[in-house]
Design an enzyme around this catalytic site. Sequence first.
Site: not given
Length: 213
Positions: A124, A142
């Site tokens: 991420k 996220d």
Amino acid sequence: MSPRTPAAPVPIVLGFLARAYPDARILLDYRNPFELLVATVLAAQCTDERVNRVVPALFRKYPDPRALAAAPAEAVEEAVRATGFYRNKAKAIRGLSAAILERHGGKVPATMEALAALPGVGRKTASILLGACFGVDALPVDTHVGRVSFRLGLTASKDPVRIEQDLSASVPAGRRWEFATRLGWHGRKVCAARKPKCPLCGLSTVCPRNGVK
Ligand code: SF4
């Protein structure tokens, strides 16, 4: 949501997001890839606003990987204390600074492979760097992107890697960074974790989760 409930059509979602959040962007403040990388690590379990208050003093003292890698652990811990989990975070940002120095001559790398190989940097965080700093059409998943995608029926998974695969299969190349950034804003502003504001949501007519408790 019934398994047969159709997912929200991606073109409609993209169109809505473009109208609702044309200026969506990363909420962390940064002036270069190194600052964004450190800020993203500090933002784990912490709000972006708090990180933005902490980093100016941190970067005044330690403006680059060389300075941060050489900084005493206790001093860095103190500098990032307000972001929570400060011992782990201080260790992580000193460690990734040392790795950037040793492996990349002090320059933040611009590939997923090299970024994700840095200590404490996951997929991420690497995707955020690629999209925000290097113009790559990355799709960081996220908590907000994952939650809203699930509610819209765009994925049946809660695993970020699988969610990214599902979204990459339906969101056209060239629009994935835009999609992730804007969907994240929608998650923050409307499709909140505990109480999504479905009656106010511009996707309510196509969202399979609309109104479901
Ligand atoms: S209708 Fe409700 S659950 Fe669906 S995207 Fe909008 S706020 Fe989220």
